[in-house]
Design a protein around this motif. Sequence first.
Motif, short mmCIF file in Angstrom:
data_model
loop_
_atom_site.label_atom_id
_atom_site.label_comp_id
_atom_site.label_asym_id
_atom_site.label_seq_id
_atom_site.Cartn_x
_atom_site.Cartn_y
_atom_site.Cartn_z
N VAL A 172 0.87 -1.17 0.00
CA VAL A 172 0.00 0.00 0.00
C VAL A 172 0.91 1.22 0.00
CG1 VAL A 172 -1.92 1.15 1.13
CG2 VAL A 172 -1.69 -1.34 1.31
N ALA A 173 0.84 2.01 -1.06
CA ALA A 173 1.80 3.09 -1.29
C ALA A 173 1.13 4.46 -1.26
CB ALA A 173 2.49 2.90 -2.64
N PHE A 174 1.82 5.40 -0.62
CA PHE A 174 1.37 6.79 -0.49
C PHE A 174 2.50 7.71 -0.95
CE2 PHE A 174 -0.58 4.17 2.72
CZ PHE A 174 -1.91 4.54 2.70
N ASN A 175 2.15 8.85 -1.51
CA ASN A 175 3.17 9.84 -1.89
C ASN A 175 2.81 11.21 -1.34
OD1 ASN A 175 1.09 10.62 -3.57
ND2 ASN A 175 2.41 11.03 -5.31
N ASP A 176 2.25 11.25 -0.14
CA ASP A 176 1.74 12.51 0.41
C ASP A 176 2.79 13.37 1.10
OD1 ASP A 176 2.11 11.23 2.91
OD2 ASP A 176 0.07 10.47 2.86
N CYS A 177 3.97 12.86 1.35
CA CYS A 177 5.07 13.60 2.00
C CYS A 177 4.67 14.18 3.36
CB CYS A 177 5.58 14.73 1.10
SG CYS A 177 6.21 14.15 -0.47
N ALA A 178 3.63 13.66 3.96
CA ALA A 178 3.19 14.15 5.26
C ALA A 178 4.07 13.57 6.36
CB ALA A 178 1.73 13.79 5.50
N SER A 179 4.18 14.31 7.45
CA SER A 179 5.06 13.93 8.54
C SER A 179 4.28 13.79 9.84
CB SER A 179 6.15 15.00 8.71
OG SER A 179 6.90 14.75 9.86
N GLU A 222 8.18 0.12 4.71
CA GLU A 222 9.47 0.11 4.02
C GLU A 222 10.18 1.43 4.23
OE1 GLU A 222 9.19 -0.61 -0.18
OE2 GLU A 222 8.07 -2.47 0.08
N LYS A 223 11.46 1.37 4.40
CA LYS A 223 12.30 2.57 4.44
C LYS A 223 12.77 2.80 3.01
CE LYS A 223 12.02 2.49 8.92
NZ LYS A 223 10.64 2.46 9.30
N PRO A 250 14.25 5.67 -0.05
CA PRO A 250 14.90 6.97 -0.27
C PRO A 250 14.13 7.89 -1.21
CG PRO A 250 15.95 5.30 -1.61
CD PRO A 250 14.92 4.59 -0.78
N ASP A 251 13.05 7.38 -1.84
CA ASP A 251 12.35 8.17 -2.86
C ASP A 251 11.19 9.00 -2.34
OD1 ASP A 251 10.49 6.19 -2.32
OD2 ASP A 251 10.62 5.25 -4.29
N GLY A 252 10.95 8.99 -1.04
CA GLY A 252 9.87 9.80 -0.48
C GLY A 252 8.53 9.11 -0.43
N LEU A 253 8.40 7.94 -1.04
CA LEU A 253 7.15 7.21 -0.94
C LEU A 253 7.05 6.53 0.42
CD1 LEU A 253 6.95 5.37 -4.40
CD2 LEU A 253 5.85 7.51 -3.73
N LYS A 254 5.86 6.41 0.91
CA LYS A 254 5.62 5.65 2.14
C LYS A 254 4.88 4.39 1.71
CE LYS A 254 5.87 4.96 6.47
NZ LYS A 254 7.17 4.72 7.07
N VAL A 255 5.46 3.23 1.99
CA VAL A 255 4.91 1.96 1.55
C VAL A 255 4.78 1.02 2.74
CG1 VAL A 255 5.23 -0.05 0.04
CG2 VAL A 255 5.93 2.23 -0.74
N TYR A 256 3.61 0.42 2.87
CA TYR A 256 3.33 -0.58 3.90
C TYR A 256 3.10 -1.92 3.23
CZ TYR A 256 2.57 3.42 6.96
OH TYR A 256 2.74 4.59 7.67
N ASN A 257 3.75 -2.96 3.73
CA ASN A 257 3.55 -4.33 3.25
C ASN A 257 2.62 -5.04 4.22
OD1 ASN A 257 5.38 -4.81 0.86
ND2 ASN A 257 6.79 -3.87 2.32
N CYS A 258 1.43 -5.37 3.75
CA CYS A 258 0.41 -6.01 4.57
C CYS A 258 0.27 -7.45 4.08
CB CYS A 258 -0.92 -5.29 4.44
SG CYS A 258 -0.83 -3.52 4.75
#
Length: 150
Positions: free
Chosen positions: A74-81, A128-129, A131-139
Amino acid sequence: MKKKYFNDVLARLEETVPALRWIDADEGQLNFSDSRPPIAFPGCLVEMNVAGCENISVDPRAPQRIELRFNLKVAFNDCASFNTKSPVIVRQKANERFDVLESIHSTLQGWRTEDCIKAFSRVSVKDEKRPDGLKVYNCLYTAFFMDRIE
């Protein structure tokens, strides 16, 4: 492996998790370093694997009990912190990721489809850590089926 089981999962996500803008087979779409990945965000990429098979009879044509594992990226590119010094609206945006993950979980946990003999069950969720700024969760979900030769 039965394409039906895989397609049932894709259809279930499409029907019940409207926040997902892209649902597809995981073909490595997030492995781009020079350009934007070819999906819409938030997106869910699904991979299905056979984790184990068990013959239930000595007849080689008899059904097998199979364990299928579904890995959802599940991938997000929102750059939110989540930084506590970030504005509240930024942290709220980051928290929306958890809403999407919860929607996916509530739609798959305990769900049964045709030939499913033990319902879908969550095994793990890892981020996942990258370097490209995407936030990815492996479910990871598992389910058991009675697989018949047709």
